[in-house]
Scaffold this motif. Structure first.
Motif, mmCIF file in Angstrom:
data_model
loop_
_atom_site.group_PDB
_atom_site.id
_atom_site.type_symbol
_atom_site.label_atom_id
_atom_site.label_comp_id
_atom_site.label_asym_id
_atom_site.label_seq_id
_atom_site.Cartn_x
_atom_site.Cartn_y
_atom_site.Cartn_z
ATOM 1 N N ALA B 100 0.843 -1.204 0.000
ATOM 2 C CA ALA B 100 0.000 0.000 0.000
ATOM 3 C C ALA B 100 0.876 1.251 0.000
ATOM 4 O O ALA B 100 0.561 2.241 -0.661
ATOM 5 N N THR B 101 1.976 1.198 0.736
ATOM 6 C CA THR B 101 2.892 2.342 0.787
ATOM 7 C C THR B 101 3.471 2.621 -0.600
ATOM 8 O O THR B 101 3.474 3.764 -1.061
ATOM 9 N N LEU B 150 -8.213 -13.885 0.900
ATOM 10 C CA LEU B 150 -9.469 -13.236 1.274
ATOM 11 C C LEU B 150 -9.245 -12.001 2.158
ATOM 12 O O LEU B 150 -9.999 -11.053 2.109
ATOM 13 N N SER B 151 -8.193 -12.049 2.993
ATOM 14 C CA SER B 151 -8.028 -10.944 3.944
ATOM 15 C C SER B 151 -7.122 -9.837 3.404
ATOM 16 O O SER B 151 -7.116 -8.724 3.913
ATOM 17 N N PHE B 152 -6.372 -10.149 2.337
ATOM 18 C CA PHE B 152 -5.376 -9.218 1.818
ATOM 19 C C PHE B 152 -5.987 -7.934 1.265
ATOM 20 O O PHE B 152 -5.573 -6.826 1.617
ATOM 21 N N PHE B 153 -7.014 -8.067 0.419
ATOM 22 C CA PHE B 153 -7.503 -6.896 -0.300
ATOM 23 C C PHE B 153 -8.214 -5.859 0.551
ATOM 24 O O PHE B 153 -7.977 -4.670 0.374
ATOM 25 N N PRO B 154 -9.072 -6.282 1.489
ATOM 26 C CA PRO B 154 -9.694 -5.234 2.326
ATOM 27 C C PRO B 154 -8.652 -4.366 3.017
ATOM 28 O O PRO B 154 -8.763 -3.140 3.035
ATOM 29 N N LEU B 155 -7.602 -4.999 3.544
ATOM 30 C CA LEU B 155 -6.578 -4.225 4.250
ATOM 31 C C LEU B 155 -5.783 -3.357 3.281
ATOM 32 O O LEU B 155 -5.519 -2.181 3.552
ATOM 33 N N LEU B 156 -5.440 -3.936 2.129
ATOM 34 C CA LEU B 156 -4.671 -3.168 1.135
ATOM 35 C C LEU B 156 -5.431 -1.920 0.709
ATOM 36 O O LEU B 156 -4.906 -0.807 0.721
ATOM 37 N N MET B 157 -6.720 -2.114 0.376
ATOM 38 C CA MET B 157 -7.530 -1.003 -0.125
ATOM 39 C C MET B 157 -7.657 0.108 0.925
ATOM 40 O O MET B 157 -7.477 1.284 0.625
ATOM 41 N N THR B 159 -5.754 0.677 3.500
ATOM 42 C CA THR B 159 -4.465 1.295 3.810
ATOM 43 C C THR B 159 -4.095 2.312 2.726
ATOM 44 O O THR B 159 -3.652 3.422 3.026
ATOM 45 N N VAL B 160 -4.311 1.927 1.459
ATOM 46 C CA VAL B 160 -4.036 2.865 0.362
ATOM 47 C C VAL B 160 -4.886 4.127 0.540
ATOM 48 O O VAL B 160 -4.382 5.250 0.478
ATOM 49 N N ILE B 197 -6.406 2.056 8.421
ATOM 50 C CA ILE B 197 -5.764 0.751 8.515
ATOM 51 C C ILE B 197 -6.552 -0.137 9.482
ATOM 52 O O ILE B 197 -6.791 -1.303 9.211
ATOM 53 N N PHE B 198 -7.000 0.457 10.585
ATOM 54 C CA PHE B 198 -7.752 -0.341 11.552
ATOM 55 C C PHE B 198 -9.102 -0.768 10.997
ATOM 56 O O PHE B 198 -9.551 -1.883 11.254
ATOM 57 N N SER B 199 -9.745 0.102 10.238
ATOM 58 C CA SER B 199 -11.028 -0.314 9.675
ATOM 59 C C SER B 199 -10.786 -1.447 8.674
ATOM 60 O O SER B 199 -11.587 -2.377 8.582
ATOM 61 N N GLY B 200 -9.659 -1.390 7.952
ATOM 62 C CA GLY B 200 -9.286 -2.480 7.051
ATOM 63 C C GLY B 200 -9.008 -3.768 7.802
ATOM 64 O O GLY B 200 -9.440 -4.843 7.399
#
Lengths: 255, 280
Positions: B100-101, B150-157, B159-160, B197-200
């Motif tokens: 994301a960074t 499954l868990s990668f994209f919600p956090l990536l999105m 965080t971006v 990030i926390f909501s992700g």
């Protein structure tokens, strides 16, 4: 000394180029308080950004003590229009960030920060968060942040724009008092005629976009500029003169 | 002497405050307690009154008793599932924040990655599950991969989004203080992104559990998903419900852990402020 030489600024837009500043020339001497006065959107802020090297002009150059500025200068404190405080930091830590970025000694910075907090009348608020403060207090913290490393040059971009009239007046008085003690160089951008006159050693008047220097008005009123000064003939004459310049440029209409 | 007394008073006061806070949170959660409790009681009565056989719908009490009865089987399979979630979700956290960074800094990188992200978002990830079994067999690898996917994209999105939602003037402010990009990132950009990030993380952790169970369905010899399938095959419906309860509890614990970390790390954020009830 800060010298602006034939500064021009063009922006690329969808339809071509917009000129923000054309051939701006003037000097700011050390320890001088200069205000830049102009209507909204005349490139006043651009001016400060160029003066600190945050933006490069498209033509001309800025000299700081004879050296051309090509990258952001470090000997500067910048107060922005919005306070830009970090909401996860307390008042004290928001001021301390200046030292953290500049790798200054933490203890010394802290002592200076506490002294500034006291000077602006925020004692007891050092551990509060920005959202717990009023607009005027937030801007005071932002000014402390810009001063804690004791810069020779202070840039202020309409710092009181978002404040109410009473708070503005108090902030102006406090700023003058501080400047009379420290005698640093201040470049202060505003669109308020009274504020520009009351703070300045000289007022630089810009034309509407594209901004050029219309006139530089020296202000020779006694300091501190209290109520008596505000009612004096000299002040009223200066105000009349500047108002006439704006009327002449078509920014103010009498009818 | 005076100090000691003040401290003792302070201690008593903080104990009092904690007690009041507890009472208040109890009062706040009363409606939830009643609604959930009501449904459970209604379910229990329904099953008993209509004498519904337990292989169709076990009562809540039967389901809870089943947890005790099958505890050793549940426990060992739960550990498998916990391991898969732990590794998969850990990988998500470690990998998605740096990516994301990079995305937030480089348009080119974003454009390069974008088609793959859209593709991977659109494809039903569960459908790739059987392929994972072909590639990686029945071990924990395909499950960890599914958890990660499954868990990668919600956090990536999120965080971006968090890293990009920065007041542009803060960048200039940082530039007047230092040229260090690292300091800007570490002291301004990243903390500013923490709420996102926390909501992700919250979305991610729920998806992680789903991923583990689904992957276990597709081919496995252990894990709660596997046990669930077996209970289903044996028409052991009360074990099935027991497992569902355990899965729910697991999800709640994960969510609470994230929330706890959130309260500790971003006490300054709007969502964490103690405000006037009327203002909410």
């Amino acid at each position: 000394m800060l010298r602006f030489e034939h500064i021009g600024m063009k922006y690329k837009t969808l339809t071509g180029y917009t000129e923000a500043l054309i051939d701006v020339n003037f000097d700011i001497n050390d320890g001088e308080f200069v205000t830049v006065l102009g209507p909204s959107g005349c490139g006043k802020s651009t001016f400060l950004f160029i003066g600190t090297g945050l933006t490069q002009p498209t033509s001309g150059k800025v000299l700081l003590d004879g050296k051309e500025i090509t990258k952001p200068v470090k000997e500067v404190g910048f107060v922005f229009q919005d306070h830009l405080l970090l909401e996860w930091r307390t008042v004290l830590n928001n001021i301390m960030i200046q030292g953290e970025f500049r790798n200054l000694d933490k203890n010394i910075t802290k002592v200076k920060a506490m002294e500034l907090i006291r000077q602006v009348g925020l004692e007891g608020f050092e551990n509060k968060y920005p959202w717990e403060l009023s607009g005027g207090m937030q801007q005071r913290v932002s000014i402390c942040r810009a001063l804690v490393h004791e810069p020779q040059l202070l840039m202020m971009d309409e710092p009181y724009g978002a404040l109410d009239a009473l708070t503005r007046e108090q902030m102006r008085v406090d700023l003058e008092k501080m400047w009379m003690q420290k005698k640093n160089t201040i470049l202060f951008v505003t669109h308020d005629i009274d504020e520009a006159i009351l703070l300045a050693d000289k007022v630089v008047i810009l034309t509407p976009r594209p901004g050029r220097v219309k006139e530089i008005v020296p202000v020779d009123l006694p300091r501190p500029r209290n109520m008596a000064v505000k009612e004096s003939g000299e002040f009223l004459a200066l105000r009349k003169r500047i108002t006439e310049i704006f009327t002449e440029m078509g920014i103010l209409n009498e009818d | 002497m005076k100090n000691e007394k003040a401290r003792a008073d302070g201690g008593q006061k903080s104990r009092q405050i904690r007690w009041l806070k507890f009472l208040n949170s109890l009062k706040e959660s009363m409606p939830s307690i009643f609604s959930v409790g009501g449904v459970i009681v209604f379910w229990e009565i329904l099953v008993r009154f209509f004498e519904i056989p337990s292989y169709i719908l076990p009562s809540p009490s039967e389901s809870v008793l089943a947890i005790v009865q099958y505890w050793s089987a549940i426990k060992s399979n739960m550990l498998t599932t916990l391991y898969e979630i732990g590794v998969g979700f850990g990988a998500t956290v470690i990998i998605s924040i740096p990516i994301a960074t990079l995305i937030s800094y480089s348009r080119v990188f974003e454009k390069t990655l974008y088609p793959f992200m859209v593709f991977l978002q659109l494809i039903p990830k569960v459908a790739i599950g059987p392929l994972f079994v072909v590639w990686f067999g029945f071990g924990s690898m395909p499950k960890i991969l599914m958890v990660f996917l499954l868990s990668f994209f919600p956090l990536l999105m999120d965080t971006v989004a968090g890293l990009k939602s920065l007041n542009g003037r803060l960048y200039y402010m940082a530039r007047t203080m230092s040229e260090s990009e690292w300091k800007f990132y570490w002291k301004i950009k990243l903390p500013n992104a923490l709420p996102s990030i926390f909501s992700g993380l919250k979305t991610s952790i729920s998806m992680a559990t789903v991923g583990a169970v689904v992957a276990e369905f597709l081919g496995s010899d252990s894990g709660l998903g596997y046990l669930l399938l077996r209970a289903n095959g044996d028409i052991n419906t009360k074990l099935l419900f027991a497992i569902l309860i355990v899965l729910c509890l697991m999800g709640m614990v994960f969510f609470e852990i994230v929330e706890l970390a959130e309260r500790k790390l971003i006490p300054w954020h709007v969502s964490q402020r103690v405000t006037d009830k009327k203002a909410r």
